[in-house]
Design an enzyme around this catalytic site. Structure first.
Site, PDB file in Angstrom:
ATOM      1  N   ASP A 171      69.355  64.201  72.595  1.00  0.00           N
ATOM      2  CA  ASP A 171      68.660  63.249  73.451  1.00  0.00           C
ATOM      3  C   ASP A 171      67.255  63.741  73.796  1.00  0.00           C
ATOM      4  O   ASP A 171      66.427  62.955  74.262  1.00  0.00           O
ATOM      5  CB  ASP A 171      69.443  63.032  74.752  1.00  0.00           C
ATOM      6  N   ASP A 203      78.172  56.189  69.943  1.00  0.00           N
ATOM      7  CA  ASP A 203      77.919  57.224  70.953  1.00  0.00           C
ATOM      8  C   ASP A 203      79.218  57.643  71.628  1.00  0.00           C
ATOM      9  O   ASP A 203      80.240  56.961  71.551  1.00  0.00           O
ATOM     10  CB  ASP A 203      76.933  56.672  71.988  1.00  0.00           C
TER      11      ASP A 203
END
Length: 742
Positions: A550, A480
């Site tokens: 997301d 990430d």
């Protein structure tokens, strides 16, 4: 496939079964593009396409009778200072301050295959007969700089890739202040520009505009591609272009840093497309013997509409950009614990979730944020890549062993480029954080960016995470990056090289990826940047899939995945089923729709499986069984067709058709339900007209089947009863159609 040089006319012709690209060495030894588009027959001389005429206020580089002005020709790689008043592709500052360049043709080379780009991601050819490469060398005598324009023509695709190399041969250093990857020019402005833009949780929405005189385009200045806001891709298409018909030119940049995609229309309607590293905050000092290589630009031509362009990108990127053992392997069905636990978990809770996931049919359990350092919230721990034994007494090695005993593979979340000030790493090396001297330390999500332009920083992070990976049974890593760069400055670079910092940072990221995939080739890497913030072809070279967004709401994902599909293959799109109400929107959508939308990607779940009801568990089991049946076709062996545009209407539709056209999977999804509305015919695409298909779908607990020929399904479509949509939940209802040749 052929790259031909006609010496007498000084014409290069790059051509295969689909396209032609013609370059002319003009009378001043600079290069002009005479044509780019649908394939034309080769001939000895195309120089009649080199049109010149006298115009007022021309700046001539060749006076009468030539009347050659660089402002009115389609240059292959324009520079400033030649009488061309449009934006250049390159700009070099000499030691005396001059920014004038004049690169002239010197030599060329044509050879089979495709060379790699040192330190950079790029498409590749597996054999020499798959591609052919042309390198044209031009020289600026005053600065002593060589420029090599590189073109690769693929045999089986309407694709040309381009990049540029600069080498300083003169004694005095020069400063590259603009070094784009490619320039392509067209004679007219009768195009619409398509771009993929958005923000966090609404990435890669589709926008189009008519070209106008002047500048238009997109850019990223966040230190990454800023893929949530502006993806490094644009397309030019003729007005009236559809999914099936019309001319399209796609321009995609294989890069993960600051980028620019710019279209400039002159007052004479000429259109210039430029793409590459964003010149803002960029410069690169070239001393004698040093070389700078730009990222690769991938140009795709389609005369079969936007769908034809997309399927070319899908096939090329999936098979000739993705590498390693995961390129041709269907992806494991996973459970990620993040939305199920966030930071609040114990080893016992994780094992219980993994056991339940295994019973449902999942193959991989992914432990997300919170397993390392003193990481119990966003404020601490980043940079300390060792296990938090308070949360996980067995350590990552012990936990991974227990996962294997359960019968499920184990994966791990990391954010290797970041640091919290509350961390052992920062306390030991505060100067490793990107920061401008004397300025406020701007933070995002309570974290800061490590200076990956420094080799010692990359080495330290590598050593920490490699120790974890080498001592544990880890099959998957989610990498990430949750904030963009600000105040870019590196104390390790001198003042005249600070403009190199952001590109060197990306090279550092690439180098760490390269080391880790070399040491741990069995691991499936997934890239992520607050979802889709660094969703680009450069990342795909190292990590064969990416977290698409997301935002896991099924209705929003219809638009996000639809837009993403303009360039990126389904095998790249991380797509998960999450709990409701959705954590990003608070919206409740049917579990069937959440599963149906997520199937068209790399499938998984992001919720607390221990909190599911028996009925929900039964549905999830069926979804996993269905995904296992079709995932190889969806991810590795199909053509994708967009059918109904969620940006233009209330419905979304798409279909994956197996390469042999004997099976297919189609999705129809509506946003809001409509009462007493018109009839629906769901028209498919990509099927074999002469094949009779068995069409199977479920409405509630009822499974229905019927047969129809491919031409009927494409031209007439599948009738959809609105009462069936009510049964499926009404708002956000979907129907998944399974097709198999009789």
């Amino acid at each position: 496939m052929a790259i031909i040089y006609h010496e007498k006319s000084r014409i290069f012709h790059l051509t295969n079964d689909y396209i032609s690209y013609i370059i002319y060495v003009m009378e001043n030894d600079q290069l002009e593009n005479l044509y780019y588009g649908r394939r034309v027959h080769d001939r000895e001389d195309f120089s009649h396409l080199h049109q010149l005429s006298w115009r007022l206020q021309m700046s001539l580089v060749q006076p009468d009778p030539s009347n050659l002005s660089m402002h009115f020709v389609r240059q292959e790689y324009p520079f400033y200072g030649t009488g061309d008043y449009r934006s250049p592709a390159g700009e070099i500052r000499l030691a005396n301050g001059s920014r004038v360049s004049d690169f002239k043709f010197r030599t060329y080379a044509i050879f089979p295959g495709k060379p790699g780009l040192p330190g950079l991601p790029a498409t590749y050819a597996e054999s020499e007969d798959e591609a052919e490469t042309l390198e044209i060398t031009l020289t600026d005598e005053v600065s002593g700089t060589d420029m090599v324009l590189s073109y690769t023509l693929f045999r089986d695709y309407p694709v040309i890739t381009r990049h540029t190399r600069f080498t300083q041969t003169g004694d005095e250093p020069v400063m590259l202040e603009r070094a784009l990857s490619a320039s392509v020019e067209f004679l007219d402005m009768d195009y619409e520009m398509l771009q993929l833009s958005g923000a966090w949780a609404r990435e890669r929405h589709v926008y189009t505009r008519r070209l106008e005189r002047g500048l238009q385009g997109i850019q990223g200045l966040a230190g990454t591609t800023g893929g949530a806001e502006q993806n490094p891709f644009i397309a030019l298409m003729r007005p009236g272009t559809t999914e099936k018909t019309g001319e399209v030119y796609g321009f995609s940049l294989v890069y993960s840093g600051n980028h620019l995609e710019q279209v400039e229309v002159s007052t004479f309607d000429m259109t210039r497309v430029l793409l590459g590293i964003n010149p803002r905050n960029f410069s690169w000092k070239l001393c004698r013997g040093e070389t700078f290589t730009t990222p690769e630009a991938v140009l795709v031509y389609s005369d079969q509409g936007l769908g034809g362009m997309s399927r070319t990108y899908h096939d090329l990127y999936r098979t000739r950009l993705v590498r390693g053992e995961w390129r041709d392997k269907a992806r494991p069905i996973l459970l990620n614990n993040w939305e199920g636990t966030y930071f609040d978990f114990t080893e016992e809770k994780l094992l219980a979730m993994a056991k339940k996931a295994r019973e449902l049919g999942a193959e991989l359990f992914v432990l997300d944020d919170g397993w390392f350092g003193k990481r119990n919230n966003d404020w601490a721990g980043l940079g300390d890549w060792f296990c938090n034994l308070t949360k996980i007494p067995s350590g990552i090695d012990g936990l991974s062993e227990k996962m294997e005993e359960i019968g499920i593979k184990f994966g791990l979340w990391v954010e290797l480029e970041m640091v919290n000030k509350d961390s052992d790493l920062y306390r030991a090396h505060p100067d490793w954080m990107i920061q401008a001297p004397g300025r406020y330390h701007c933070q995002g999500r309570h974290q800061h960016v490590l200076d990956f332009s420094r080799q010692e920083v990359v080495d330290c992070i590598h050593d920490m995470i490699a120790k974890i990976l080498s001592t544990s049974k880890i099959s998957y890593v989610k990498w990430d990056m949750n904030r963009y760069m600000t105040a870019s400055f590196s104390p390790a670079l001198p003042a005249d090289r600070q403009g190199e910092m952001m590109h060197r940072y990306i090279l550092g990221v690439y180098s760490l990826y390269e080391r880790l995939i070399g040491e741990f080739p069995h691991i499936l890497f997934e890239s992520c940047a607050s979802g889709g913030g660094r969703f680009d072809p450069g990342m795909l070279y190292y990590a064969p899939q990416a977290w698409t967004s997301d935002d896991t709401d099924a209705s929003e994902r219809c638009r996000i995945q639809y837009g993403t599909s303009y360039v990126y293959p389904l095998s790249m799109m991380g797509a998960h089923v999450s709990a409701v109400p959705n954590h990003q929107l608070g919206r409740t959508t049917p579990l069937s729709t959440r599963g149906n939308v997520a199937m068209f990607g790399t499938f998984g779940y992001e919720l607390d499986v221990l909190a599911m009801t028996e009925e929900e568990s039964a549905v999830v089991k069926e979804q996993i069984i269905r995904m296992k049946k079709y995932r190889e076709m969806i991810q590795l062996g199909s053509d994708f067709y967009r059918l109904l545009d969620p940006f233009k209407g209330n419905e979304t539709g798409w279909i994956c058709v197996a390469k042999d056209r004997k099976s297919a999977l189609a999705l129809f999804c509506q946003t809001l339900n409509r009462v007493n509305d018109s009839w629906i015919r769901f028209r498919l695409d990509g099927l074999d007209a002469d094949v009779c298909y068995r069409v199977r779908y479920s409405i509630g607990e009822e499974t229905r089947e019927y047969t129809a020929w491919g031409d009927e399904l494409v031209n007439i479509g599948i009738p959809i009863d609105r009462a069936d949509l009510n049964t499926q939940g009404g708002d956000f209802a979907s129907i998944l159609y399974e097709l198999c040749a009789e």
